[in-house]
Design a protein around this motif. Structure first.
Motif, PDB file in Angstrom:
ATOM      1  N   ARG A 299       0.786  -1.240  -0.137  1.00 50.74           N
ATOM      2  CA  ARG A 299       0.069   0.147   0.119  1.00 50.74           C
ATOM      3  C   ARG A 299       0.919   1.301  -0.206  1.00 50.74           C
ATOM      4  NH1 ARG A 299      -3.075   2.276   4.899  1.00 50.74           N
ATOM      5  NH2 ARG A 299      -2.477   4.167   3.697  1.00 50.74           N
ATOM      6  N   THR A 300       0.400   2.485  -0.430  1.00 54.95           N
ATOM      7  CA  THR A 300       1.027   3.639  -0.223  1.00 54.95           C
ATOM      8  C   THR A 300       0.800   4.311   1.017  1.00 54.95           C
ATOM      9  OG1 THR A 300      -0.879   4.943  -1.393  1.00 54.95           O
ATOM     10  CG2 THR A 300       0.846   3.955  -2.606  1.00 54.95           C
ATOM     11  N   TYR A 301       1.297   5.331   1.230  1.00 58.39           N
ATOM     12  CA  TYR A 301       1.187   6.219   2.887  1.00 58.39           C
ATOM     13  C   TYR A 301       1.148   7.438   2.522  1.00 58.39           C
ATOM     14  CZ  TYR A 301       2.102   1.402   4.653  1.00 58.39           C
ATOM     15  OH  TYR A 301       2.220   0.202   4.754  1.00 58.39           O
ATOM     16  N   GLY A 302       0.519   8.429   3.297  1.00 59.59           N
ATOM     17  CA  GLY A 302       0.367   9.747   3.431  1.00 59.59           C
ATOM     18  C   GLY A 302       1.679  10.387   3.919  1.00 59.59           C
ATOM     19  N   HIS A 303       1.561  11.640   4.159  1.00 60.92           N
ATOM     20  CA  HIS A 303       2.689  12.594   4.428  1.00 60.92           C
ATOM     21  C   HIS A 303       2.799  12.778   5.979  1.00 60.92           C
ATOM     22  CE1 HIS A 303       3.738  13.180   0.171  1.00 60.92           C
ATOM     23  NE2 HIS A 303       2.646  13.428  -0.014  1.00 60.92           N
ATOM     24  N   ALA A 304       3.963  12.234   6.519  1.00 60.90           N
ATOM     25  CA  ALA A 304       4.191  12.573   7.845  1.00 60.90           C
ATOM     26  C   ALA A 304       5.641  11.895   7.991  1.00 60.90           C
ATOM     27  CB  ALA A 304       3.145  11.767   8.479  1.00 60.90           C
ATOM     28  N   ASP A 305       6.069  12.091   9.204  1.00 58.46           N
ATOM     29  CA  ASP A 305       7.417  11.685   9.591  1.00 58.46           C
ATOM     30  C   ASP A 305       7.455  10.249   9.639  1.00 58.46           C
ATOM     31  OD1 ASP A 305       8.738  14.121   9.308  1.00 58.46           O
ATOM     32  OD2 ASP A 305       8.549  14.474  11.493  1.00 58.46           O
ATOM     33  N   ALA A 306       8.361   9.426   9.561  1.00 62.85           N
ATOM     34  CA  ALA A 306       8.514   7.772   9.552  1.00 62.85           C
ATOM     35  C   ALA A 306       8.186   7.302  10.901  1.00 62.85           C
ATOM     36  CB  ALA A 306       9.808   7.617   9.107  1.00 62.85           C
ATOM     37  N   SER A 326       7.022   5.021   6.138  1.00 59.68           N
ATOM     38  CA  SER A 326       7.332   6.291   5.750  1.00 59.68           C
ATOM     39  C   SER A 326       6.523   6.626   4.423  1.00 59.68           C
ATOM     40  CB  SER A 326       8.630   6.574   5.785  1.00 59.68           C
ATOM     41  OG  SER A 326       9.022   6.128   4.538  1.00 59.68           O
ATOM     42  N   PRO A 327       6.558   8.005   4.062  1.00 59.95           N
ATOM     43  CA  PRO A 327       5.815   8.137   2.732  1.00 59.95           C
ATOM     44  C   PRO A 327       6.354   7.377   1.686  1.00 59.95           C
ATOM     45  CG  PRO A 327       6.118  10.339   4.001  1.00 59.95           C
ATOM     46  CD  PRO A 327       6.698   9.121   4.640  1.00 59.95           C
ATOM     47  N   ASP A 328       7.687   7.028   1.734  1.00 61.99           N
ATOM     48  CA  ASP A 328       8.436   6.089   0.730  1.00 61.99           C
ATOM     49  C   ASP A 328       8.078   4.675   0.761  1.00 61.99           C
ATOM     50  OD1 ASP A 328       9.498   8.375  -0.248  1.00 61.99           O
ATOM     51  OD2 ASP A 328      11.271   8.127   1.325  1.00 61.99           O
ATOM     52  N   GLY A 329       7.684   4.396   1.765  1.00 64.49           N
ATOM     53  CA  GLY A 329       6.947   2.667   1.807  1.00 64.49           C
ATOM     54  C   GLY A 329       7.408   2.063   3.216  1.00 64.49           C
TER      55      GLY A 329
END
Ligand SMILES: CC(C)(COP(=O)(O)OP(=O)(O)OC[C@H]1O[C@@H](n2cnc3c(N)ncnc32)[C@H](O)[C@@H]1OP(=O)(O)O)[C@@H](O)C(=O)NCCC(=O)NCCS
Length: 389
Positions: A299-306, A326-329
């Motif tokens: 799945r993909t993730y939203g914007h936030a710190d890991a 993290s937003p990168d995976g």
């Protein structure tokens, strides 16, 4: 002593089906019904519990695909026909079946529908998606404006041929939706005998067929007519709106009932939004992440710190570990954890329907950085499956 076996031949499949139906207080399949049900028994996916030579419990899965947040489609096991013979319940038969089924699961994820809310959490399933049951006062329901496309009624034979193709062509639009297997459509035909009075209409827009609706109308004691939507699938908002206009403008209908996603804008269609009553909100998708690293990466993730999650899985310990999201995976890491979570609750947050903050507020999980975790797992659309199995 319970022994779990994988069933392989038709006679065993029929005994499996009979045991399951009796466990839910339904009739054993007739010859006609069995002929329709048989294709839903897929080799390698049918388990039964035995006490000696006697079959005492059942479970099986159907091979399918599931949409995850971000739109990726992953192979998926739809778990069904879970039953234990009434004289063998509460002796651990289901526990043995679930353990064996999970350890041999051919897909990275499974979902099911639960008859009781207390059964499946212990096996790592969490409530990942819910639906809203609505009832519409059809006599006072007005949708302003005209249809933009065309709706046509089709007969049962045409529906049998067209709907599987149209469902595939419409595609899977939101997280939680699953592809339908041939045995699903066959069982659907069995359920919708003529006696059940099912009607199907197809919507076409500028690019051809792009939606369909199956419904049935029943007469109630007071001669009121109740229309139940059985299946509503659409490729775009115009098809969705036109199919609602069709159903609301039908003569001699007093009430319309349907199950819709929690964020479905159905109330906003009507001049008077109060014609839409919420009758119930209930759990639809119970999700089991069988391969946690693969599913977190899918799945993909939203914007936030890991955030680092520490996952615990009693039945599938290969999933135990820490995962940096993290937003990168997502990836496995050797780092200190921000949040500790059991696998059933990771299933509950996976589609974004439940948040980490909600689980922490109820003391179901412990940790810090909850707002970041909520933002990472947040989704633009609520999950829904819409395919009953
Ligand atoms: C539900 C069912 C499959 C459970 O099978 P079972 O062999 O009795 O389950 P187990 O003995 O392995 O029980 C495992 C645990 O779940 C609990 N449990 C089982 N069924 C339960 C129920 N209906 N409600 C609440 N808890 C339940 C048991 O108490 C046990 O808990 P424990 O380990 O804390 O003692 C069986 O009762 C059945 O066939 N019921 C009718 C059909 C049905 O509902 N199928 C489910 C379709 S989704």
């Amino acid at each position: 002593m319970t022994e779990i076996r994988v069933l392989t031949d038709e006679a065993q499949f029929r005994a499996h089906c009979t045991l399951f139906r009796r466990a839910i207080h339904a009739q054993a399949p007739s010859d006609d019904s069995w002929a329709i049900t048989l294709p839903s028994y897929e080799q390698g996916r049918v388990h039964a519990a035995f006490d000696g030579d006697e079959m005492v419990g059942t479970t099986q899965s159907f091979g399918s695909s599931l949409v995850v947040p971000g739109g990726a489609v992953v192979p998926h096991s739809a778990i069904s026909r879970v039953g234990v013979r009434a004289d063998y319940t509460r002796r651990g038969v289901l526990t043995a079946l679930m353990r064996e089924q999970l350890s041999a699961l051919p897909d990275p994820v499974a979902t099911l529908r639960a008859t009781e809310g207390r059964i499946y959490g212990r096996f790592g399933y969490g409530v990942a998606g819910r639906v809203r049951e609505v009832e519409i006062d059809a006599k006072h329901a007005v949708i302003p404006g005209a249809m933009t496309g065309r709706v046509r009624m089709i007969d049962a034979d045409t529906a049998d041929k067209l709907l599987p193709e149209l469902h595939d062509a419409i595609g899977l639009r939101r997280p939680g939706q699953i592809s339908r297997w041939p045995g699903w459509w066959a069982r659907q035909r069995d359920r919708k005998g003529e006696a059940e009075n099912s009607v199907t209409v197809v919507h076409s827009g500028p690019d051809g067929d792009d939606g369909f609706l199956t419904y049935k109308v029943t007469t109630e004691k007071d001669f009121k007519h109740r229309l139940s939507v059985e299946d509503l699938e659409y490729a775009n908002a115009d098809a969705w709106r036109d199919l609602w206009i069709y159903v609301v403008r039908l003569d001699l209908v007093d009430h319309i009932e349907n199950e819709v996603p929690l964020d479905d804008p159905v109330s906003l269609l009507f001049e008077d939004p109060r014609v839409v009553l919420t009758k119930d909100v209930f759990d639809e998708i119970w999700l089991r992440l069988a391969d946690v690293p693969r599913m977190l990466s899918a799945r993909t993730y939203g914007h936030a710190d890991a955030v680092v999650l520490e996952v615990h899985d009693k039945l599938l310990p290969a999933n135990d570990g820490r995962y940096r999201v993290s937003p990168d995976g997502a990836e496995r890491v050797d780092a200190s954890a921000d949040i500790t979570i059991p696998v059933d609750l990771l299933g509950a947050v996976y589609f974004g329907d439940t948040t980490f903050s909600q689980l922490a507020a109820t003391k179901r999980i412990e940790g810090t950085r909850l707002a970041d975790a909520d933002a990472l797992f947040a989704v633009p659309q609520k999950p829904v499956c819409g395919t009953f199995f």
